[in-house]
Design an enzyme around this catalytic site. Structure first.
Site, PDB file in Angstrom:
ATOM      1  N   ASN A 221       5.615   8.113  -5.970  1.00  0.00           N
ATOM      2  CA  ASN A 221       5.246   7.085  -4.999  1.00  0.00           C
ATOM      3  C   ASN A 221       5.344   5.757  -5.728  1.00  0.00           C
ATOM      4  OD1 ASN A 221       4.220   5.377  -3.101  1.00  0.00           O
ATOM      5  ND2 ASN A 221       2.387   6.580  -2.640  1.00  0.00           N
TER       6      ASN A 221
ATOM      7  N   TYR B 103      -5.025   3.829   3.872  1.00  0.00           N
ATOM      8  CA  TYR B 103      -4.866   4.762   2.746  1.00  0.00           C
ATOM      9  C   TYR B 103      -6.014   5.748   2.570  1.00  0.00           C
ATOM     10  CZ  TYR B 103      -1.118   1.512   1.584  1.00  0.00           C
ATOM     11  OH  TYR B 103       0.016   0.739   1.636  1.00  0.00           O
TER      12      TYR B 103
ATOM     13  N   PRO C  75       2.345   0.535  -8.221  1.00  0.00           N
ATOM     14  CA  PRO C  75       1.330  -0.513  -8.178  1.00  0.00           C
ATOM     15  C   PRO C  75       0.319  -0.376  -7.046  1.00  0.00           C
ATOM     16  CG  PRO C  75       3.464  -1.359  -7.496  1.00  0.00           C
ATOM     17  CD  PRO C  75       3.696  -0.006  -8.083  1.00  0.00           C
ATOM     18  N   ASN C  76      -0.915  -0.671  -7.399  1.00  0.00           N
ATOM     19  CA  ASN C  76      -2.061  -0.722  -6.478  1.00  0.00           C
ATOM     20  C   ASN C  76      -2.566   0.655  -6.038  1.00  0.00           C
ATOM     21  OD1 ASN C  76      -2.141  -3.644  -6.375  1.00  0.00           O
ATOM     22  ND2 ASN C  76      -0.226  -3.500  -5.239  1.00  0.00           N
TER      23      ASN C  76
ATOM     24  N   HIS D  23      10.500  -0.663  -2.191  1.00  0.00           N
ATOM     25  CA  HIS D  23      11.253  -1.541  -1.298  1.00  0.00           C
ATOM     26  C   HIS D  23      11.981  -2.659  -2.041  1.00  0.00           C
ATOM     27  CE1 HIS D  23       8.536   0.603   1.299  1.00  0.00           C
ATOM     28  NE2 HIS D  23       7.487  -0.039   0.827  1.00  0.00           N
TER      29      HIS D  23
ATOM     30  N   ARG E 268       9.048  -2.515   4.853  1.00  0.00           N
ATOM     31  CA  ARG E 268       8.703  -1.197   4.291  1.00  0.00           C
ATOM     32  C   ARG E 268       9.646  -0.101   4.760  1.00  0.00           C
ATOM     33  NH1 ARG E 268       3.577  -2.250   1.991  1.00  0.00           N
ATOM     34  NH2 ARG E 268       2.489  -3.846   3.173  1.00  0.00           N
TER      35      ARG E 268
ATOM     36  N   ARG F 238      -8.997   0.474  -1.167  1.00  0.00           N
ATOM     37  CA  ARG F 238      -7.910  -0.430  -0.775  1.00  0.00           C
ATOM     38  C   ARG F 238      -7.500  -0.094   0.657  1.00  0.00           C
ATOM     39  NH1 ARG F 238      -1.564   0.649  -2.214  1.00  0.00           N
ATOM     40  NH2 ARG F 238      -0.808  -1.241  -1.220  1.00  0.00           N
TER      41      ARG F 238
ATOM     42  N   GLU G  96      10.293  11.765  -3.194  1.00  0.00           N
ATOM     43  CA  GLU G  96       9.642  10.482  -2.895  1.00  0.00           C
ATOM     44  C   GLU G  96       8.525  10.716  -1.881  1.00  0.00           C
ATOM     45  OE1 GLU G  96      12.397   7.647  -1.231  1.00  0.00           O
ATOM     46  OE2 GLU G  96      10.797   6.283  -0.601  1.00  0.00           O
TER      47      GLU G  96
ATOM     48  N   ALA H 170       4.977  -0.429  -3.623  1.00  0.00           N
ATOM     49  CA  ALA H 170       5.753  -1.603  -3.190  1.00  0.00           C
ATOM     50  C   ALA H 170       7.132  -1.663  -3.862  1.00  0.00           C
ATOM     51  CB  ALA H 170       4.968  -2.873  -3.464  1.00  0.00           C
TER      52      ALA H 170
ATOM     53  N   ASP I 267      17.738   3.078 -10.117  1.00  0.00           N
ATOM     54  CA  ASP I 267      18.742   3.468 -11.124  1.00  0.00           C
ATOM     55  C   ASP I 267      18.201   4.550 -12.054  1.00  0.00           C
ATOM     56  OD1 ASP I 267      20.716   1.800 -10.166  1.00  0.00           O
ATOM     57  OD2 ASP I 267      20.496   0.279 -11.739  1.00  0.00           O
TER      58      ASP I 267
ATOM     59  N   HIS J 132       5.126   8.907   0.379  1.00  0.00           N
ATOM     60  CA  HIS J 132       4.309   7.768   0.804  1.00  0.00           C
ATOM     61  C   HIS J 132       3.114   8.288   1.582  1.00  0.00           C
ATOM     62  CE1 HIS J 132       7.228   4.960  -0.660  1.00  0.00           C
ATOM     63  NE2 HIS J 132       8.165   5.709  -0.093  1.00  0.00           N
ATOM     64  N   ILE J 133       1.995   7.665   1.345  1.00  0.00           N
ATOM     65  CA  ILE J 133       0.751   8.060   2.008  1.00  0.00           C
ATOM     66  C   ILE J 133       0.811   7.653   3.481  1.00  0.00           C
ATOM     67  CG2 ILE J 133      -1.742   7.646   2.057  1.00  0.00           C
ATOM     68  CD1 ILE J 133      -1.400   7.008  -1.051  1.00  0.00           C
ATOM     69  N   SER J 134       1.198   6.417   3.706  1.00  0.00           N
ATOM     70  CA  SER J 134       1.281   5.894   5.075  1.00  0.00           C
ATOM     71  C   SER J 134       2.673   6.144   5.645  1.00  0.00           C
ATOM     72  CB  SER J 134       0.985   4.393   5.069  1.00  0.00           C
ATOM     73  OG  SER J 134       1.975   3.697   4.321  1.00  0.00           O
TER      74      SER J 134
ATOM     75  N   ARG K 157       5.202   0.661   9.995  1.00  0.00           N
ATOM     76  CA  ARG K 157       4.610  -0.570   9.463  1.00  0.00           C
ATOM     77  C   ARG K 157       5.657  -1.701   9.444  1.00  0.00           C
ATOM     78  NH1 ARG K 157       1.481   0.896   4.130  1.00  0.00           N
ATOM     79  NH2 ARG K 157       0.613  -1.173   4.543  1.00  0.00           N
TER      80      ARG K 157
HETATM   81  C1  DQA Z   1       2.996   3.194   0.033  1.00  0.00           C
HETATM   82  C2  DQA Z   1       3.699   2.333   1.075  1.00  0.00           C
HETATM   83  C3  DQA Z   1       4.220   1.037   0.453  1.00  0.00           C
HETATM   84  O1  DQA Z   1       4.888   0.259   1.443  1.00  0.00           O
HETATM   85  C4  DQA Z   1       3.065   0.227  -0.102  1.00  0.00           C
HETATM   86  O2  DQA Z   1       3.555  -0.924  -0.753  1.00  0.00           O
HETATM   87  C5  DQA Z   1       2.175   1.016  -0.978  1.00  0.00           C
HETATM   88  C6  DQA Z   1       1.901   2.411  -0.670  1.00  0.00           C
HETATM   89  C7  DQA Z   1       2.357   4.448   0.653  1.00  0.00           C
HETATM   90  O3  DQA Z   1       2.082   5.373  -0.099  1.00  0.00           O
HETATM   91  O4  DQA Z   1       2.107   4.493   1.862  1.00  0.00           O
HETATM   92  O5  DQA Z   1       1.594   0.475  -1.926  1.00  0.00           O
HETATM   93  O6  DQA Z   1       3.956   3.620  -0.913  1.00  0.00           O
END
Ligand code: DQA
Length: 138
Positions: free
Chosen positions: A71, A22, A9-10, A77, A108, A17, A95, A74, A84, A97-99, A104
């Site tokens: 990725n 990001y 998501p997002n 978490h 997270r 964003r 897995e 959200a 599963d 993550h960008i950040s 943070r």
């Molecule tokens: C994220 C980190 C997550 O905590 C956050 O909800 C995201 C992006 C990242 O790629 O840094 O939407 O997965």
């Protein structure tokens, strides 16, 4: 190799964003460059804001592909359903993550996916995806 990037998501909003976290690049622009650079690999991309659609995609590719770069954003978490699915399938999942989620908010710091991931790449911006891709190629 047949590799898919699955974004949660997002992440469709990358480039507009929270740019301070990001970055300014859209995922489509980044993905186009990645595909060109790794033209001899079969790299595809799927994004959804919907938890069940992410689970459906993980199940669909999870017995056919050589690797999944995930990725879950959200849902990382919160989602036992995605965790599963990752546990159920045969295809290895990296897995990403960008950040740097560990620098943070505390919520997270927890990932339901990590225990069943092949590895985790966190905090390198969009380069996290390329590092994950390279991990499948070596
Ligand atoms: C994220 C980190 C997550 O905590 C956050 O909800 C995201 C992006 C990242 O790629 O840094 O939407 O997965």
């Amino acid at each position: 190799m047949k590799i898919i990037i699955i974004n949660g998501p997002n992440l469709n909003l990358l480039g507009r964003r929270e740019n301070n976290i990001y970055g300014n690049e859209t995922f489509n622009d980044f993905f186009e460059k990645l595909q060109k650079k790794y033209a001899n690999q079969e790299v595809s991309y799927f994004q959804s804001n919907i938890e069940g659609e992410l689970i459906d995609k993980i199940q669909e590719v999870g017995y056919k592909y050589d690797g999944i770069i995930l990725n879950a954003a959200a849902y990382t978490h919160t989602s036992i359903g995605i965790a599963d699915a990752v546990k159920a399938i045969e295809t290895p999942v990296v897995e990403v993550h960008i950040s740097n989620t560990f620098s943070r908010e505390t919520f997270r710091h927890k990932s339901y996916i990590s225990p069943n991931a092949k590895g985790v790449i966190v905090g390198f911006g969009l380069q996290s995806y390329e590092l994950a891709l390279q991990s499948f190629l070596t």
